[in-house]
Enzyme design. Structure first.
Site, short mmCIF file in Angstrom:
data_model
loop_
_atom_site.label_atom_id
_atom_site.label_comp_id
_atom_site.label_asym_id
_atom_site.label_seq_id
_atom_site.Cartn_x
_atom_site.Cartn_y
_atom_site.Cartn_z
N GLU A 1 0.80 -1.23 0.00
CA GLU A 1 0.00 0.00 0.00
C GLU A 1 0.83 1.28 0.00
OE1 GLU A 1 -2.95 -0.17 3.11
OE2 GLU A 1 -3.94 -1.89 2.22
N GLU B 1 -5.17 -8.80 0.93
CA GLU B 1 -5.82 -8.51 2.22
C GLU B 1 -7.30 -8.32 1.97
OE1 GLU B 1 -4.47 -5.15 4.53
OE2 GLU B 1 -2.35 -5.69 4.32
C1 FCB Z 1 -4.53 -2.19 5.44
C2 FCB Z 1 -3.15 -2.38 6.01
C3 FCB Z 1 -3.08 -3.30 7.19
C4 FCB Z 1 -4.27 -3.11 8.11
C5 FCB Z 1 -5.56 -3.17 7.33
C6 FCB Z 1 -6.78 -3.04 8.18
O1 FCB Z 1 -4.62 -0.94 4.85
O2 FCB Z 1 -2.29 -2.87 5.01
O3 FCB Z 1 -1.87 -3.06 7.85
O4 FCB Z 1 -4.13 -1.94 8.81
O5 FCB Z 1 -5.57 -2.17 6.36
#
Ligand code: FCB
Length: 459
Positions: free
Chosen positions: A164, A352
């Site tokens: 990110e 994620e």
């Molecule tokens: C993402 C991050 C991770 C966590 C999630 C909820 O943006 O990569 O570290 O904080 O969100």
């Protein structure tokens, strides 16, 4: 029952600062997060990652738990200042050894390691060197990458450079919500460009070194909807899309910058050297997508440099997580389909996806988190639908394996498949962890034993 393609990769993810603790042990250097959490009022309740899940000391047991949960792959991140306490120069052998032991422990249990080089914990000394707005960091990052590849790439076959970069650049340097707490739009765009360039230089090291395996970049790609069909709302949505998607994806995949957007930004646009674009183009073997939510976007003259106001959007019947994020599983499908159309169907992993909820443990600490299961199930249904549409999704990782330190929100948000009692450091798998073990075992979605939410079509 929905079945996923053979060899679909299942896993769960964490990040170094959010779980390791041991912030100043065994020669680790200070990171910008170690510094930021000590500024008064910058993190909820004054929380910090000093101890977090104490994973640094409990690694072997944590890996044993991953084995019990049937995880085929574990996605972790490497702390740059643990490996190079000052960001460059002298190596900290004990720091590198921790990841070496982690990789061996995973492989001993048949769990595939997936490693990310940067998840926001920049060495503080490099912040003092100017931080990501300083182009020097692109070379320092490539040098750090080479050290890690030399040590681990004989066993780690799945790599990511940055997690990110939008968050690291814009929340860290643009909005001051994350470390290093700077509020400067130009610094944010410059940082984003330098992270992309640092990514490209690390990939060059990886490819020239003939390390086996694949390497990619992980972007946070949430879904955006114009608040109305008014042209100004549509234009504002396109600006947010440009900042979150196009500044990375256009150069990576199409070999061009979003010049229309950079022209609109004017003085905030990043400076770029002549050769940068050629270096950046075609440097992902795969793209990692972190996806959580959908926002609607409206034109707003007071909406910061993008002149845009974002409002969380929840699909009917789904509501919001404790982060305030709207739950919209259909947004994942739309996002994946858009990426296929706009960017020529790149190979993707959902690196994620997950939700923070107000978990209620019973006396034994067990959490019957049926809503988390409904969230994950619905997002997997949408992933499956995208695969049916021909989108090249090769795997899916839950955020997160553990409840952990959720950045400026401290320990107030629980994202884990496994509950962590931060007083005792006890780990207790939630209902969702047991459910996910079944998903992995069947390579698909087991029949639902819960009533579907109101708007959801039956399986
Ligand atoms: C993402 C991050 C991770 C966590 C999630 C909820 O943006 O990569 O570290 O904080 O969100």
């Amino acid at each position: 029952m929905l079945r996923f393609p053979p060899n679909f990769l299942w896993g769960a993810a964490t990040s170094a600062y959010q779980i390791e603790g041991a912030w100043n042990e065994d020669g680790k250097g200070e990171s910008i997060w170690d510094r930021f959490v000590r500024w008064p009022d910058h993190v909820l309740n004054g929380d910090s990652g000093d101890v977090a899940c104490d994973h640094y000391h409990r690694m072997e047991n944590d890996v044993a738990l991953m084995g019990e949960l049937g995880l085929p792959c574990y996605s972790f991140t490497i702390s740059w200042p643990r490996v190079l306490p000052r960001g460059r120069g002298a190596l900290n052998p004990k720091g590198l050894d921790f990841y070496d032991r982690l990789v061996d422990a995973l492989l001993a249990r048949g769990i595939q390691p997936k490693a990310t080089l940067y998840h926001w914990d920049l060495p503080q000394t490099l912040q003092e060197h100017g931080g990501w707005p300083n182009r020097d960091l692109t070379n320092f990052f490539a040098d750090y990458a080479r050290i890690v590849f030399d040590k681990l790439a004989d066993r780690v076959k799945l790599w990511a450079t940055f997690n990110e970069p939008w968050v690291a650049a814009f929340l860290g340097y643009g909005h001051g919500i994350h470390a290093p707490g700077i509020c400067n739009a130009q610094a944010a765009y410059q940082s984003a460009h330098h992270m992309l360039l640092a990514h490209a230089k690390a990939v060059q090291v990886f490819r020239q070194g003939n390390y086996p395996g694949e390497i990619g970049l992980i972007l946070n790609l949430n879904h955006l909807l114009p608040a109305s069909d008014r042209p100004e709302d549509i234009a504002a949505t396109e600006r947010v899309y440009a900042e979150t998607h196009r500044i990375f994806l256009d150069p990576l995949i199409h070999g061009r910058y979003p010049e229309d957007f950079y022209t609109w930004l004017g003085a905030h646009a990043p400076q770029r050297a002549a050769d940068d674009l050629a270096l950046i183009h075609r440097t992902v073997d795969y793209l990692g997508i972190n996806h959580y939510n959908t926002d609607t976007v409206a034109y707003d003259i007071f909406g910061g440099w993008l002149k845009a106001r974002l409002t969380p959007y929840a699909a009917p019947g789904w509501g919001f997580t404790t982060m305030g994020w709207g739950i919209n599983p259909y947004g994942l499908h739309a996002e994946l389909r858009d990426l296929k159309i706009r960017y020529g169907n790149p190979k993707l992993y959902i690196t994620e996806n997950g939700c923070a909820l107000p978990d209620q443990p019973d006396e034994s600490g067990f959490v019957a988190d049926h809503k988390r299961i409904a969230f994950l199930r619905a997002h997997l249904q949408q992933t499956h639908a995208a695969i049916q549409d021909g989108v090249d999704v090769q795997g899916y990782f839950v955020w997160s394996l553990f409840d952990n330190f959720e950045w400026e929100r401290g320990y107030s948000q629980r994202f884990g498949l496994v509950r962590v009692d931060f007083q005792t450091q006890r780990r207790i798998p939630k209902q969702s962890a047991l459910w996910f073990r079944e998903v992995i075992r069947c390579n698909g979605l087991p029949p639902d034993d819960r009533p579907p939410p109101p708007n959801r079509p039956p399986d």
